[in-house]
Design an enzyme around this catalytic site. Structure first.
Site, PDB file in Angstrom:
ATOM      1  N   HIS A  69      -6.769   3.618 -29.864  1.00 20.40           N
ATOM      2  CA  HIS A  69      -7.350   4.959 -29.731  1.00 20.40           C
ATOM      3  C   HIS A  69      -6.371   6.029 -30.216  1.00 20.40           C
ATOM      4  O   HIS A  69      -6.775   6.991 -30.873  1.00 20.40           O
ATOM      5  CB  HIS A  69      -7.763   5.233 -28.281  1.00 20.40           C
ATOM      6  CG  HIS A  69      -9.139   4.778 -27.960  1.00 20.40           C
ATOM      7  ND1 HIS A  69      -9.458   3.462 -27.751  1.00 20.40           N
ATOM      8  CD2 HIS A  69     -10.288   5.471 -27.838  1.00 20.40           C
ATOM      9  CE1 HIS A  69     -10.741   3.358 -27.488  1.00 20.40           C
ATOM     10  NE2 HIS A  69     -11.282   4.568 -27.545  1.00 20.40           N
TER      11      HIS A  69
ATOM     12  N   LYS B  53     -14.776  -0.594 -17.743  1.00 24.77           N
ATOM     13  CA  LYS B  53     -14.977  -0.758 -16.300  1.00 24.77           C
ATOM     14  C   LYS B  53     -14.352   0.425 -15.589  1.00 24.77           C
ATOM     15  O   LYS B  53     -13.377   1.007 -16.047  1.00 24.77           O
ATOM     16  CB  LYS B  53     -14.402  -2.081 -15.796  1.00 24.77           C
ATOM     17  CG  LYS B  53     -12.897  -2.173 -15.855  1.00 24.77           C
ATOM     18  CD  LYS B  53     -12.406  -3.481 -15.276  1.00 24.77           C
ATOM     19  CE  LYS B  53     -10.873  -3.514 -15.353  1.00 24.77           C
ATOM     20  NZ  LYS B  53     -10.312  -4.753 -14.859  1.00 24.77           N
TER      21      LYS B  53
END
Length: 180
Positions: free
Chosen positions: A37, A102
């Site tokens: 990222h 999650k």
């Protein structure tokens, strides 16, 4: 009964899905974790070509375990999503349709998901070996020097996920489990 989805998503369909909906994804998803990222954000800042198109795609926050000789990928469970919160709104603004991970997300991410009519999907933590069974092909497409955090293009068949945050503001954690 889970929805069977052929990717890329038809975003016009997002309006009918509510938090708690279950999907079996079929098609291509991309992996990216923290280091990837950061690299993607740097490419965006320099206005350089990204390693994959963002429009209507899905990023899965995962880095696989070593690949067994007879499998396309090793165990590939989700990583904690909030580590990507700083990057997610910009990627959603650029057309990303959904992310898989999650755990709960920051308020800014939830607002960006709604603004961009995008989805946050949850994969079952601790079930990486089972999730790997749904991966039929895997290819490193960017940042191979990052090892397990390299960006991978995964082809999946019946990859199970649950809709955590829908485009209507529904929040599975808050609505069903009274978390967040």
């Amino acid at each position: 009964m889970p929805y069977r989805i052929t990717l890329p998503f038809d975003r016009a369909e997002f309006v009918k899905y509510k938090s708690g909906a279950e999907f079996y994804l079929n098609g291509v998803i991309y992996t990216a974790r923290d280091a990837a990222h950061q690299r993607i954000q740097e490419l965006i800042a320099r206005k350089e070509t990204l390693p994959f198109p963002l429009a209507n795609q899905i990023i899965y926050y995962a880095g696989p375990a070593p690949t067994p000789a007879d499998k396309p990928i090793g165990s590939i469970g989700p990583t904690t999503s909030d580590r990507m919160d700083v990057f997610t709104p910009e990627l959603l603004d650029l057309g990303l349709a959904a992310v898989i991970g999650k755990g709960p997300r920051a308020a800014e991410v939830k607002a960006s998901l709604q603004k961009n009519k995008a989805l946050y999907l949850g994969a079952l933590g601790g079930a990486g070996a089972l999730l790997a069974r749904a991966v039929t092909a895997a290819q490193v497409i960017a940042f191979p020097e990052l090892g397990t955090e390299a960006v991978r293009r995964l082809t999946v068949r019946d990859f199970p996920v649950t809709l955590i945050y829908d485009i209507h503001g529904g929040d599975l954690y808050a609505d069903r489990y009274m978390l967040g």
